[in-house]
Design a protein around this motif. Structure first.
Motif, PDB file in Angstrom:
ATOM      1  N   ASP A 415       0.857  -1.208   0.072  1.00 21.67           N
ATOM      2  CA  ASP A 415       0.145  -0.073   0.050  1.00 21.67           C
ATOM      3  C   ASP A 415       0.649   1.168   0.071  1.00 21.67           C
ATOM      4  OD1 ASP A 415       1.034  -0.809   2.528  1.00 21.67           O
ATOM      5  OD2 ASP A 415      -0.518   0.577   3.460  1.00 21.67           O
ATOM      6  N   LEU A 416       1.959   1.076   0.228  1.00 23.63           N
ATOM      7  CA  LEU A 416       3.073   2.440   0.087  1.00 23.63           C
ATOM      8  C   LEU A 416       2.938   2.813  -1.176  1.00 23.63           C
ATOM      9  CD1 LEU A 416       6.043   1.094   2.726  1.00 23.63           C
ATOM     10  CD2 LEU A 416       3.862   2.369   3.087  1.00 23.63           C
ATOM     11  N   PRO A 417       3.100   4.136  -1.297  1.00 24.72           N
ATOM     12  CA  PRO A 417       3.409   4.777  -2.449  1.00 24.72           C
ATOM     13  C   PRO A 417       4.912   4.280  -3.295  1.00 24.72           C
ATOM     14  CG  PRO A 417       3.757   6.393  -1.026  1.00 24.72           C
ATOM     15  CD  PRO A 417       3.347   5.233  -0.113  1.00 24.72           C
ATOM     16  N   GLN A 418       4.735   4.330  -4.595  1.00 22.81           N
ATOM     17  CA  GLN A 418       6.049   4.259  -5.411  1.00 22.81           C
ATOM     18  C   GLN A 418       6.423   2.921  -5.149  1.00 22.81           C
ATOM     19  OE1 GLN A 418       8.725   7.477  -4.504  1.00 22.81           O
ATOM     20  NE2 GLN A 418       7.249   9.020  -5.534  1.00 22.81           N
ATOM     21  N   THR A 419       5.576   1.795  -5.204  1.00 18.70           N
ATOM     22  CA  THR A 419       6.041   0.551  -4.980  1.00 18.70           C
ATOM     23  C   THR A 419       5.756  -0.240  -6.403  1.00 18.70           C
ATOM     24  OG1 THR A 419       4.167  -0.151  -3.911  1.00 18.70           O
ATOM     25  CG2 THR A 419       5.791   0.645  -2.508  1.00 18.70           C
ATOM     26  N   LYS A 420       5.104   0.188  -7.036  1.00 18.10           N
ATOM     27  CA  LYS A 420       4.884  -0.660  -8.501  1.00 18.10           C
ATOM     28  C   LYS A 420       5.918  -0.781  -9.273  1.00 18.10           C
ATOM     29  CE  LYS A 420       1.675  -2.123 -11.417  1.00 18.10           C
ATOM     30  NZ  LYS A 420       2.642  -2.253 -12.394  1.00 18.10           N
ATOM     31  N   LEU A 421       6.855  -0.279  -9.334  1.00 13.42           N
ATOM     32  CA  LEU A 421       8.063  -0.669 -10.309  1.00 13.42           C
ATOM     33  C   LEU A 421       8.893  -1.602  -9.573  1.00 13.42           C
ATOM     34  CD1 LEU A 421       9.187   3.018 -11.658  1.00 13.42           C
ATOM     35  CD2 LEU A 421       8.084   1.267 -12.864  1.00 13.42           C
ATOM     36  N   LYS A 422       8.970  -1.533  -8.092  1.00 11.61           N
ATOM     37  CA  LYS A 422       9.724  -2.488  -7.464  1.00 11.61           C
ATOM     38  C   LYS A 422       8.987  -3.881  -7.561  1.00 11.61           C
ATOM     39  CE  LYS A 422      11.205   0.856  -4.029  1.00 11.61           C
ATOM     40  NZ  LYS A 422      11.405   1.278  -2.491  1.00 11.61           N
ATOM     41  N   TYR A 423       7.590  -3.882  -7.235  1.00  7.81           N
ATOM     42  CA  TYR A 423       7.047  -5.211  -7.526  1.00  7.81           C
ATOM     43  C   TYR A 423       7.145  -5.915  -8.889  1.00  7.81           C
ATOM     44  CZ  TYR A 423       3.171  -8.390  -7.565  1.00  7.81           C
ATOM     45  OH  TYR A 423       2.300  -9.668  -7.787  1.00  7.81           O
ATOM     46  N   ASP A 424       6.994  -5.080 -10.035  1.00 10.32           N
ATOM     47  CA  ASP A 424       7.261  -5.631 -11.249  1.00 10.32           C
ATOM     48  C   ASP A 424       8.677  -5.989 -11.448  1.00 10.32           C
ATOM     49  OD1 ASP A 424       4.677  -4.607 -11.911  1.00 10.32           O
ATOM     50  OD2 ASP A 424       5.455  -2.801 -12.693  1.00 10.32           O
ATOM     51  N   SER A 425       9.628  -5.440 -10.982  1.00 15.13           N
ATOM     52  CA  SER A 425      11.042  -6.128 -10.984  1.00 15.13           C
ATOM     53  C   SER A 425      11.081  -7.392 -10.121  1.00 15.13           C
ATOM     54  CB  SER A 425      12.155  -5.194 -10.650  1.00 15.13           C
ATOM     55  OG  SER A 425      11.939  -4.680  -9.075  1.00 15.13           O
ATOM     56  N   LEU A 426      10.260  -7.518  -9.046  1.00 12.77           N
ATOM     57  CA  LEU A 426      10.239  -8.832  -8.263  1.00 12.77           C
ATOM     58  C   LEU A 426       9.563  -9.733  -9.082  1.00 12.77           C
ATOM     59  CD1 LEU A 426      11.045  -9.925  -5.571  1.00 12.77           C
ATOM     60  CD2 LEU A 426       8.917  -8.887  -4.703  1.00 12.77           C
ATOM     61  N   VAL A 427       8.578  -9.480  -9.664  1.00 12.89           N
ATOM     62  CA  VAL A 427       7.842 -10.534 -10.562  1.00 12.89           C
ATOM     63  C   VAL A 427       8.300 -11.210 -11.556  1.00 12.89           C
ATOM     64  CG1 VAL A 427       5.649 -10.724 -11.800  1.00 12.89           C
ATOM     65  CG2 VAL A 427       5.347  -9.485  -9.806  1.00 12.89           C
ATOM     66  N   GLU A 428       9.354 -10.206 -11.974  1.00  9.85           N
ATOM     67  CA  GLU A 428      10.005 -10.645 -13.278  1.00  9.85           C
ATOM     68  C   GLU A 428      11.323 -11.623 -12.705  1.00  9.85           C
ATOM     69  OE1 GLU A 428      13.027  -8.546 -16.663  1.00  9.85           O
ATOM     70  OE2 GLU A 428      11.967  -7.333 -15.476  1.00  9.85           O
ATOM     71  N   PHE A 429      11.647 -11.332 -11.784  1.00  8.21           N
ATOM     72  CA  PHE A 429      12.712 -12.146 -11.190  1.00  8.21           C
ATOM     73  C   PHE A 429      12.138 -13.530 -10.668  1.00  8.21           C
ATOM     74  CE2 PHE A 429      15.289 -13.905  -7.447  1.00  8.21           C
ATOM     75  CZ  PHE A 429      16.370 -13.911  -7.971  1.00  8.21           C
TER      76      PHE A 429
END
Length: 464
Positions: A415-429
């Motif tokens: 729910d924290l802001p600016q976490t979408k890019l971090k989550y996308d990189s985690l999903v890719e990994f």
């Protein structure tokens, strides 16, 4: 001099005089802690009398009902009681000696021998029971009772009481390195109890010499029986389910009374046999929690908060590292059709880079997830690089602990802001390794928690 007045609900006022030098400009605001049974309400009186250098504070103390009414010291003691490794010295009881006595009746100078046998020594058992989650109740020294000696009138001695050690399910027991289970018995043919003043008399008799030869054969046969009873598996004993007590150390056999040696050649046997010795050994008790899934994450990644949200467990949570100091297990219930299925999740202290070098809490607690069928990596999206955090965890666990286990990655604090890019990189990994990934916010307990429970049930093998 300043004065402080304390007002209590039972209308009692206590005035404390405080030197004026202690009067700072900060308001009097004691910090309430979770251990307090009382809630402190402060009302500062702003009226000052110019003629006198004092001020007054009225403080009302009221009891606060609720689950946090346990004193801090009691809670701290309960939290510190967790023990998952114990080194225990165990000893079984020795057998009681046989008795040398003769029947005494009126008008009869000396009757036949009637000495009773000695009682068997107590044994040491271990029993896995449900409800126990720690080894702190196991004593470091456990000694079973020895058997009592026999008495006259053919009365046998009482057997020694057995000792039953209750341990949690999942306890693994091994023999300490360098420890050899061996009884300290007399050499074969020895171990006699003689009537006072008749030892030399017995040793000189030919019937006693022949009897000693027969006892050599009996002692050697008993030694072979004891070797079978005293054998302990090299890989230890694994107590993975509740059940009856398991024998660890067998007590010694009781000695024979003199009535057993009454023959046509030996009319008045003035001797009996000693009881067999007990057995001692040093054992290592190691608790490995039984859980379907194991939560693994860095300190302050949100593992305990997640466990609170999805289960009935209540681990300690806080905004500092290493809040979790002891492992805990939570049970999750599933309502699938008309059945009630459950699975368990183990939360262990956080792991940091270099934990295998004993940094932080080390990797000692990883034993509690070795039995788990799946691993749940909890990654906080508030970090700089969630992918780097996941790499740290996988490197510290190693391929041996991850081999054959189902993997799930839970991205917390989504729910924290600016976490979408971090989550996308985690999903890719994780996609490259065929691992499932799901974002959640454990604090708000939103709908994604229900989705997470179902995904965790699939990882645990409960749902397909």
């Amino acid at each position: 001099m300043p004065r402080i007045s304390w007002c209590f609900p039972f209308q009692r006022r206590i005035s404390l005089h405080v030197p004026h030098r202690y009067n700072t400009q900060r308001p009097l605001s004691p910090t309430p802690s979770g251990d307090s049974l009382l809630q402190i309400t402060i009302h500062e009186q702003k009226r000052f009398i110019q003629d006198e250098s004092f001020y007054t504070h009225n403080i009302t103390l009221e009891k606060v009902p609720g689950r946090n009414s346990t004193p801090y010291r009691s809670r701290k003691k309960a939290d510190s009681n967790f023990t998952d490794i114990m080194v225990v010295k165990l000893s079984s009881g020795a057998g009681g000696d046989g008795n040398v006595s003769f029947l005494r009746e009126s008008g009869r100078a000396k009757g036949p021998p009637d000495g009773g046998d000695g009682g068997d020594g107590g044994s040491v058992y271990v029993q896995p029971v449900e409800g126990e989650t720690s080894l702190h109740k196991v004593r470091k020294r456990v000694v079973a009772e020895s058997g009592r000696g026999g008495s006259s009138s053919q009365m046998n001695g009482r057997n020694g009481n057995d000792m039953i050690i209750k341990v949690p399910v999942g306890t693994h027991i091994t023999l300490s390195p360098g420890c050899v289970l061996e009884r300290e018995n007399s050499p074969p043919g020895e171990g006699w109890v003689h009537l006072n003043g008749f030892k030399e008399f017995n040793l000189e008799r030919q019937f006693f010499k022949d009897l000693k030869k027969r006892k050599v054969l009996d002692d050697r046969a008993q030694e072979r029986i004891e070797q079978i009873q005293d054998s302990f598996p090299l890989d230890g004993i694994d107590l993975t389910r509740p059940g009856p007590p398991v024998l660890l150390l067998k007590g010694g056999r009781g000695g024979l009374g003199n009535r057993h040696f009454h023959t046509s050649d030996i009319r008045n046997p003035r001797f009996a046999t000693k009881g067999r010795a007990g057995l001692s050994g040093i054992f290592r008790f190691e608790l490995k929690l039984l859980a379907n899934l194991g939560l693994v994450g860095l300190p302050n990644a949100g593992k305990s908060t997640l466990l609170r949200a999805i289960s009935n467990a209540r681990p300690r949570i806080g905004h500092w590292q290493f809040t979790t100091l002891t492992p805990s297990v939570g049970t999750i219930s599933l309502d699938v059709a008309t059945t009630d299925r459950t699975f368990t999740v183990a939360d262990i202290p956080g792991i940091i880079a270099g934990a295998n070098l004993n940094r932080g809490m080390g990797t000692d607690f990883l034993r509690h997830i070795e039995r788990a069928g799946g691993l749940v990596f909890v990654i906080g999206l508030d970090g700089e690089s969630p992918v780097a955090d996941l790499r740290v965890l996988t490197n510290e666990l190693g391929p041996e602990r991850m081999d054959g286990k189902r993997i799930l990655v839970v991205a917390t604090k989504a729910d924290l802001p600016q976490t979408k890019l971090k989550y996308d990189s985690l999903v890719e990994f994780t996609t490259q390794r065929s691992w499932k990934t799901i974002p959640v916010c454990a604090i708000r307990k939103s709908k994604d928690i229900e989705i997470l429970i179902r995904v965790m049930a699939e990882t645990a093998g409960i749902l397909k």
